[in-house]
Design an enzyme around this catalytic site. Structure first.
Site, PDB file in Angstrom:
ATOM      1  N   LYS A 135       7.732   2.483  -0.405  1.00 25.01           N
ATOM      2  CA  LYS A 135       7.155   1.840   0.777  1.00 25.01           C
ATOM      3  C   LYS A 135       7.009   0.358   0.470  1.00 25.01           C
ATOM      4  O   LYS A 135       7.020  -0.047  -0.703  1.00 25.01           O
ATOM      5  CB  LYS A 135       5.805   2.462   1.141  1.00 25.01           C
ATOM      6  CG  LYS A 135       4.762   2.366   0.041  1.00 25.01           C
ATOM      7  CD  LYS A 135       3.506   3.107   0.422  1.00 25.01           C
ATOM      8  CE  LYS A 135       2.488   3.075  -0.716  1.00 25.01           C
ATOM      9  NZ  LYS A 135       1.289   3.831  -0.383  1.00 25.01           N
ATOM     10  N   PRO A 136       6.889  -0.475   1.494  1.00 23.09           N
ATOM     11  CA  PRO A 136       6.795  -1.922   1.256  1.00 23.09           C
ATOM     12  C   PRO A 136       5.659  -2.308   0.311  1.00 23.09           C
ATOM     13  O   PRO A 136       5.812  -3.239  -0.482  1.00 23.09           O
ATOM     14  CB  PRO A 136       6.572  -2.504   2.656  1.00 23.09           C
ATOM     15  CG  PRO A 136       7.211  -1.512   3.571  1.00 23.09           C
ATOM     16  CD  PRO A 136       6.950  -0.169   2.923  1.00 23.09           C
TER      17      PRO A 136
ATOM     18  N   ASP B 130       4.597   1.488  -8.869  1.00 23.77           N
ATOM     19  CA  ASP B 130       3.892   2.734  -8.592  1.00 23.77           C
ATOM     20  C   ASP B 130       4.779   3.963  -8.733  1.00 23.77           C
ATOM     21  O   ASP B 130       4.987   4.720  -7.787  1.00 23.77           O
ATOM     22  CB  ASP B 130       3.238   2.698  -7.215  1.00 23.77           C
ATOM     23  CG  ASP B 130       2.159   3.766  -7.060  1.00 23.77           C
ATOM     24  OD1 ASP B 130       1.839   4.429  -8.076  1.00 23.77           O
ATOM     25  OD2 ASP B 130       1.662   3.945  -5.949  1.00 23.77           O
TER      26      ASP B 130
ATOM     27  N   ASN C  48       4.772  -0.982  -2.300  1.00 28.34           N
ATOM     28  CA  ASN C  48       5.175  -0.762  -3.686  1.00 28.34           C
ATOM     29  C   ASN C  48       6.362  -1.630  -4.093  1.00 28.34           C
ATOM     30  O   ASN C  48       6.992  -1.375  -5.107  1.00 28.34           O
ATOM     31  CB  ASN C  48       5.489   0.719  -3.923  1.00 28.34           C
ATOM     32  CG  ASN C  48       4.237   1.556  -3.951  1.00 28.34           C
ATOM     33  OD1 ASN C  48       3.142   1.056  -4.188  1.00 28.34           O
ATOM     34  ND2 ASN C  48       4.383   2.841  -3.686  1.00 28.34           N
TER      35      ASN C  48
ATOM     36  N   ASP D 258       7.312   7.737  -3.464  1.00 27.04           N
ATOM     37  CA  ASP D 258       6.392   6.934  -2.659  1.00 27.04           C
ATOM     38  C   ASP D 258       6.963   5.530  -2.416  1.00 27.04           C
ATOM     39  O   ASP D 258       6.267   4.527  -2.593  1.00 27.04           O
ATOM     40  CB  ASP D 258       5.018   6.852  -3.322  1.00 27.04           C
ATOM     41  CG  ASP D 258       3.913   6.443  -2.349  1.00 27.04           C
ATOM     42  OD1 ASP D 258       4.105   6.584  -1.117  1.00 27.04           O
ATOM     43  OD2 ASP D 258       2.852   5.991  -2.820  1.00 27.04           O
TER      44      ASP D 258
END
Length: 183
Positions: free
Chosen positions: A26-27, A42, A29, A24
């Site tokens: 992504k920005p 995360d 996180n 996962d």
């Protein structure tokens, strides 16, 4: 942007070397720590057994098909780079439309979105976003190194492309305040 990508790639490489796939990236996180360092958060989805996980705009095509590996994280990091450079992820639409596009076609080039980054940097992003994992870089570390080299060569060639897009209040779009996410 290169500094952020290198730090995230280092964290991911550390996880991959220990047989952990984040799933996962992504920005949202990516957090900025006390010293301005990027912290990848995360890992909860990574710990779920048999989870493909992920957030639709960032998941790799193979995740849609239930296959997950380190190159899935590389694809997600490539989506982040694409988004930081263009202001939007490569595929748009409902989540079902985005998933179908990921499986059926290559993402549009940055040049198709009116973003001129030079052929070498465009090539790095396209390779990270290849539909087939085997066509991507050997590791996230290799992706970060190739990105750094492409940006360096672009600067040497006198590229006028501003690598760090400006966000609200003129701040770099990929920077954040201490403890805040990179946006």
């Amino acid at each position: 942007m290169v500094t952020y990508v290198k730090q995230v790639a280092e964290a991911l490489q550390y996880a991959h070397d220990r047989k952990v796939v984040h799933r996962d990236v992504k920005p949202e996180n990516m957090l900025v720590g006390e010293q301005g360092e990027v912290l990848l958060s995360d890992f909860g989805v990574a710990l779920l057994v048999n989870s493909t996980g992920g957030t639709v705009p960032y998941i790799a095509p193979e995740q849609v098909e239930g296959r997950v590996g380190p190159k899935s994280d590389q694809y997600a990091l490539g989506v982040c780079v694409y988004e930081w450079l263009s202001g939007e992820p490569p595929f748009r639409g409902s989540w079902t439309e985005v998933l179908a596009q990921k499986v059926r076609r290559e993402p549009p080039g940055l040049w198709e979105r009116g973003i001129e980054v030079g052929a070498e940097l465009e090539g790095v992003v396209r390779k990270a976003l290849a539909r087939e994992p085997e066509q991507r870089f050997g590791s996230v570390k290799e992706l970060a190194e190739a990105l750094e080299e492409a940006v360096r060569r672009g600067e040497e060639a006198g590229s006028t492309m501003a690598i760090e897009r400006k966000g609200p209040a003129g701040r770099p779009a990929v920077a954040g305040a201490r403890g805040r996410q990179i946006v």
